[in-house]
Design an enzyme around this catalytic site. Structure first.
Site, PDB file in Angstrom:
ATOM      1  N   ASP A 280       0.814  -1.214   0.000  1.00  0.00           N
ATOM      2  CA  ASP A 280       0.000   0.000   0.000  1.00  0.00           C
ATOM      3  C   ASP A 280       0.847   1.264   0.000  1.00  0.00           C
ATOM      4  O   ASP A 280       0.483   2.267  -0.621  1.00  0.00           O
ATOM      5  CB  ASP A 280      -0.923   0.007   1.220  1.00  0.00           C
TER       6      ASP A 280
ATOM      7  N   ASP B 208      -4.315  10.150   4.370  1.00  0.00           N
ATOM      8  CA  ASP B 208      -4.569  10.984   5.540  1.00  0.00           C
ATOM      9  C   ASP B 208      -3.569  12.114   5.710  1.00  0.00           C
ATOM     10  O   ASP B 208      -2.486  12.116   5.126  1.00  0.00           O
ATOM     11  CB  ASP B 208      -4.604  10.136   6.821  1.00  0.00           C
TER      12      ASP B 208
ATOM     13  N   LYS C 218      -6.968  19.387  22.555  1.00  0.00           N
ATOM     14  CA  LYS C 218      -5.749  19.265  23.352  1.00  0.00           C
ATOM     15  C   LYS C 218      -5.375  17.794  23.295  1.00  0.00           C
ATOM     16  O   LYS C 218      -6.027  16.956  23.928  1.00  0.00           O
ATOM     17  CB  LYS C 218      -5.994  19.724  24.791  1.00  0.00           C
TER      18      LYS C 218
ATOM     19  N   LEU D 135      -7.680   4.341  12.112  1.00  0.00           N
ATOM     20  CA  LEU D 135      -8.222   3.131  12.733  1.00  0.00           C
ATOM     21  C   LEU D 135      -7.450   2.784  14.003  1.00  0.00           C
ATOM     22  O   LEU D 135      -8.039   2.380  15.012  1.00  0.00           O
ATOM     23  CB  LEU D 135      -8.171   1.974  11.734  1.00  0.00           C
ATOM     24  N   SER D 136      -6.131   2.970  13.971  1.00  0.00           N
ATOM     25  CA  SER D 136      -5.304   2.698  15.147  1.00  0.00           C
ATOM     26  C   SER D 136      -5.623   3.646  16.293  1.00  0.00           C
ATOM     27  O   SER D 136      -5.359   3.335  17.457  1.00  0.00           O
ATOM     28  CB  SER D 136      -3.814   2.822  14.786  1.00  0.00           C
TER      29      SER D 136
END
EC number: 2.7.1.23
Length: 284
Positions: A67, A142, A169, A186-187
């Site tokens: 990927d 992302d 924050k 997702l993590s």
């Protein structure tokens, strides 16, 4: 289709070997392979073109690797919208869903025009300092704003379409496309979003306020993030591969890019099968 570009992980002998075989396969069919010089010198190929020029010349792009390799090529292709056939020779492979055994049959279908593509949203990201844009890129997965290893939590003032959302924050913030929702987001407990949905995900990284949760906004939204912290090491990272330093008062603007990435789909599996396989759902 006459000109087929090939990108591969040059530090992986298996990828290099398959790239060499693919060049021979294309030549045997009277097609013109396009290979960047860095890869060409590993496979003794004379059919080279500058990396940045390849998207303008190619009718199809074949990516051999994982990927990460495909994501870097997607940014390179950018607005050209050449279909990308990702062959999974890596580990996870959410995007490179074509297996090695499927590669040549998939190529045959592409050459006949008998193929389907999945159109994936890309983001336009710009970094502004002193009222001027100093960096502008497109990303597939992302955008991450996060602190350095020794920095304290940072304050990130966030607006959506000019309306104040909150000042996070946190250790950082992730803005992901539906495609990128199965990555870093997702993590950080972000949701899995089907790649055909028209939305963006804002996911805080280790927020100080426990009620700060990931939020899904319209795919047409303009997200504006301003760094309020002073004297902290903060970085802007695009697709986990390109990074810039962010300073106090800098503004990051994120919105849908004009063009989409076009990924050639596998005929043997669907999105949910990929999820089950990669995330090992149902296994004991």
């Amino acid at each position: 289709m006459k000109k087929i570009a090939i990108f591969a992980k040059v530090h992986d002998p298996r990828c290099v070997g398959i790239a060499e075989e693919l060049v021979e396969w294309l030549l045997a069919r009277g097609l013109s392979p396009l290979v960047e010089p860095h890869l060409a010198k590993h496979i003794s190929c004379s059919y080279t073109a500058k990396r940045d020029d390849i998207p303008e010349q190619a009718d199809l792009v074949v990516v051999l690797g994982g990927d990460g390799t495909l994501i870097s090529v997607a940014r390179l292709v950018g607005d050209r919208q050449v279909p990308i056939l990702g062959v999974n020779l890596g580990s996870l492979g959410f995007l490179t869903e074509i297996t090695l055994t499927e590669m040549y049959p998939a190529l045959e279908r592409c050459l006949k025009g008998d193929y389907e593509v999945s159109e994936r949203m890309m983001l336009r990201v710009s970094l502004h300092r002193g009222g001027a844009e100093i960096e502008g890129r497109q990303v597939l997965n992302d955008v991450v704003i996060n602190k350095g290893a020794l920095a304290r939590i940072i304050d990130l003032e966030t607006e959506v379409d000019g309306r104040y959302l909150t000042t996070f924050k946190a250790d950082g913030l992730i803005i992901s496309t539906p495609t990128g929702s199965t990555g870093y987001s997702l993590s950080a407990n972000g949701p899995i979003i089907h790649p055909q949905l028209d939305c963006l995900v804002i996911t805080p990284i280790c927020p100080h306020t426990l009620t700060n949760r990931p939020i899904v906004v319209s795919g047409d939204a303009l997200i504006t993030i301003s760094l309020q912290s002073v004297n902290e090491d903060v970085f802007l990272t695009l697709d986990g591969q390109v990074g810039f330093e962010v300073k106090h008062g800098d503004q990051i603007r994120i919105q849908r890019a004009e063009r989409q990435t076009r990924l050639v789909q596998s005929r043997s599996k669907d999105y949910f099968e990929v999820l089950r396989t990669k995330l090992k759902w149902g296994e004991r």
